[in-house]
Design a protein around this motif. Structure first.
Motif, PDB file in Angstrom:
ATOM      1  N   VAL A  49       0.863  -1.177   0.000  1.00 39.48           N
ATOM      2  CA  VAL A  49       0.000   0.000   0.000  1.00 39.48           C
ATOM      3  C   VAL A  49       0.900   1.229   0.000  1.00 39.48           C
ATOM      4  O   VAL A  49       1.854   1.318   0.780  1.00 39.48           O
ATOM      5  CB  VAL A  49      -0.929  -0.011   1.226  1.00 39.48           C
ATOM      6  N   ALA A  50       0.591   2.175  -0.867  1.00 38.20           N
ATOM      7  CA  ALA A  50       1.425   3.364  -1.010  1.00 38.20           C
ATOM      8  C   ALA A  50       1.165   4.357   0.118  1.00 38.20           C
ATOM      9  O   ALA A  50       0.111   4.341   0.765  1.00 38.20           O
ATOM     10  CB  ALA A  50       1.148   4.032  -2.353  1.00 38.20           C
ATOM     11  N   SER A  51       2.121   5.249   0.333  1.00 36.74           N
ATOM     12  CA  SER A  51       1.989   6.264   1.374  1.00 36.74           C
ATOM     13  C   SER A  51       1.035   7.368   0.918  1.00 36.74           C
ATOM     14  O   SER A  51       0.674   7.466  -0.249  1.00 36.74           O
ATOM     15  CB  SER A  51       3.363   6.863   1.689  1.00 36.74           C
ATOM     16  N   GLU A  52       0.649   8.225   1.853  1.00 35.11           N
ATOM     17  CA  GLU A  52      -0.302   9.299   1.545  1.00 35.11           C
ATOM     18  C   GLU A  52       0.247  10.268   0.512  1.00 35.11           C
ATOM     19  O   GLU A  52      -0.490  10.755  -0.340  1.00 35.11           O
ATOM     20  CB  GLU A  52      -0.656  10.061   2.829  1.00 35.11           C
ATOM     21  N   SER A  53       1.542  10.573   0.590  1.00 39.81           N
ATOM     22  CA  SER A  53       2.119  11.509  -0.375  1.00 39.81           C
ATOM     23  C   SER A  53       2.117  10.917  -1.782  1.00 39.81           C
ATOM     24  O   SER A  53       1.895  11.637  -2.764  1.00 39.81           O
ATOM     25  CB  SER A  53       3.541  11.890   0.040  1.00 39.81           C
ATOM     26  N   GLU A  54       2.338   9.613  -1.885  1.00 30.63           N
ATOM     27  CA  GLU A  54       2.266   8.972  -3.191  1.00 30.63           C
ATOM     28  C   GLU A  54       0.845   8.937  -3.721  1.00 30.63           C
ATOM     29  O   GLU A  54       0.608   9.100  -4.914  1.00 30.63           O
ATOM     30  CB  GLU A  54       2.810   7.547  -3.117  1.00 30.63           C
ATOM     31  N   VAL A  55      -0.131   8.759  -2.833  1.00 27.19           N
ATOM     32  CA  VAL A  55      -1.532   8.707  -3.247  1.00 27.19           C
ATOM     33  C   VAL A  55      -1.938  10.037  -3.869  1.00 27.19           C
ATOM     34  O   VAL A  55      -2.606  10.073  -4.907  1.00 27.19           O
ATOM     35  CB  VAL A  55      -2.437   8.351  -2.058  1.00 27.19           C
ATOM     36  N   ARG A  56      -1.544  11.148  -3.249  1.00 30.73           N
ATOM     37  CA  ARG A  56      -1.883  12.459  -3.795  1.00 30.73           C
ATOM     38  C   ARG A  56      -1.307  12.644  -5.193  1.00 30.73           C
ATOM     39  O   ARG A  56      -1.970  13.184  -6.083  1.00 30.73           O
ATOM     40  CB  ARG A  56      -1.364  13.558  -2.872  1.00 30.73           C
ATOM     41  N   ARG A  57      -0.083  12.183  -5.396  1.00 28.91           N
ATOM     42  CA  ARG A  57       0.563  12.347  -6.699  1.00 28.91           C
ATOM     43  C   ARG A  57      -0.105  11.482  -7.758  1.00 28.91           C
ATOM     44  O   ARG A  57      -0.372  11.940  -8.871  1.00 28.91           O
ATOM     45  CB  ARG A  57       2.034  11.968  -6.558  1.00 28.91           C
ATOM     46  N   VAL A  58      -0.435  10.240  -7.415  1.00 26.59           N
ATOM     47  CA  VAL A  58      -1.030   9.330  -8.396  1.00 26.59           C
ATOM     48  C   VAL A  58      -2.453   9.752  -8.728  1.00 26.59           C
ATOM     49  O   VAL A  58      -2.900   9.574  -9.866  1.00 26.59           O
ATOM     50  CB  VAL A  58      -0.964   7.875  -7.867  1.00 26.59           C
ATOM     51  N   LYS A  59      -3.190  10.334  -7.787  1.00 28.32           N
ATOM     52  CA  LYS A  59      -4.544  10.788  -8.068  1.00 28.32           C
ATOM     53  C   LYS A  59      -4.554  11.884  -9.127  1.00 28.32           C
ATOM     54  O   LYS A  59      -5.531  12.011  -9.869  1.00 28.32           O
ATOM     55  CB  LYS A  59      -5.220  11.287  -6.790  1.00 28.32           C
ATOM     56  N   ARG A  60      -3.497  12.658  -9.216  1.00 27.53           N
ATOM     57  CA  ARG A  60      -3.409  13.651 -10.290  1.00 27.53           C
ATOM     58  C   ARG A  60      -3.237  12.976 -11.649  1.00 27.53           C
ATOM     59  O   ARG A  60      -3.700  13.475 -12.666  1.00 27.53           O
ATOM     60  CB  ARG A  60      -2.244  14.599 -10.046  1.00 27.53           C
ATOM     61  N   TRP A  61      -2.555  11.836 -11.658  1.00 26.66           N
ATOM     62  CA  TRP A  61      -2.330  11.114 -12.911  1.00 26.66           C
ATOM     63  C   TRP A  61      -3.549  10.336 -13.355  1.00 26.66           C
ATOM     64  O   TRP A  61      -3.721  10.065 -14.535  1.00 26.66           O
ATOM     65  CB  TRP A  61      -1.154  10.136 -12.758  1.00 26.66           C
ATOM     66  N   MET A  62      -4.405   9.933 -12.398  1.00 29.90           N
ATOM     67  CA  MET A  62      -5.580   9.113 -12.695  1.00 29.90           C
ATOM     68  C   MET A  62      -6.832   9.859 -12.237  1.00 29.90           C
ATOM     69  O   MET A  62      -7.396   9.566 -11.179  1.00 29.90           O
ATOM     70  CB  MET A  62      -5.461   7.757 -12.000  1.00 29.90           C
ATOM     71  N   PRO A  63      -7.313  10.838 -12.989  1.00 27.68           N
ATOM     72  CA  PRO A  63      -8.383  11.703 -12.496  1.00 27.68           C
ATOM     73  C   PRO A  63      -9.720  10.984 -12.330  1.00 27.68           C
ATOM     74  O   PRO A  63     -10.559  11.444 -11.562  1.00 27.68           O
ATOM     75  CB  PRO A  63      -8.474  12.797 -13.556  1.00 27.68           C
ATOM     76  N   TYR A  64      -9.959   9.884 -13.023  1.00 32.88           N
ATOM     77  CA  TYR A  64     -11.262   9.218 -12.961  1.00 32.88           C
ATOM     78  C   TYR A  64     -11.207   7.891 -12.217  1.00 32.88           C
ATOM     79  O   TYR A  64     -12.106   7.081 -12.320  1.00 32.88           O
ATOM     80  CB  TYR A  64     -11.801   8.979 -14.381  1.00 32.88           C
ATOM     81  N   ALA A  65     -10.140   7.659 -11.446  1.00 32.95           N
ATOM     82  CA  ALA A  65     -10.006   6.385 -10.721  1.00 32.95           C
ATOM     83  C   ALA A  65     -10.679   6.450  -9.378  1.00 32.95           C
ATOM     84  O   ALA A  65     -10.873   7.475  -8.807  1.00 32.95           O
ATOM     85  CB  ALA A  65      -8.536   6.046 -10.543  1.00 32.95           C
TER      86      ALA A  65
END
Length: 65
Positions: A49-65
């Motif tokens: 499971v990724a850390s919170e800082s990684e989650v914020r970054r990946v959510k920008r890459w996957m806007p509809y996930a």
């Protein structure tokens, strides 16, 4: 308004769980296994499971996930 594109590299590497956590594959098992301990190799199996800082970054890459 125009649609946002998903980063195709991110959709291949990450999955979101139902609670919004981010699953990712474990890094560090491609090569150089001789110098790693057996315990370390066992712990690197499967996904993590990724850390919170990684989650914020990946959510920008996957806007509809």
């Amino acid at each position: 308004m125009s649609k946002l594109k998903t980063k195709s590299g991110a959709k291949k590497r990450f999955k979101f769980t139902a609670t919004g956590k981010l699953k990712k594959g474990q890094a560090g098992k491609r090569h150089g296994m001789i110098k790693r301990s057996n315990e370390q190799i066992r712990n690197l199996r499967g996904t993590s499971v990724a850390s919170e800082s990684e989650v914020r970054r990946v959510k920008r890459w996957m806007p509809y996930a």
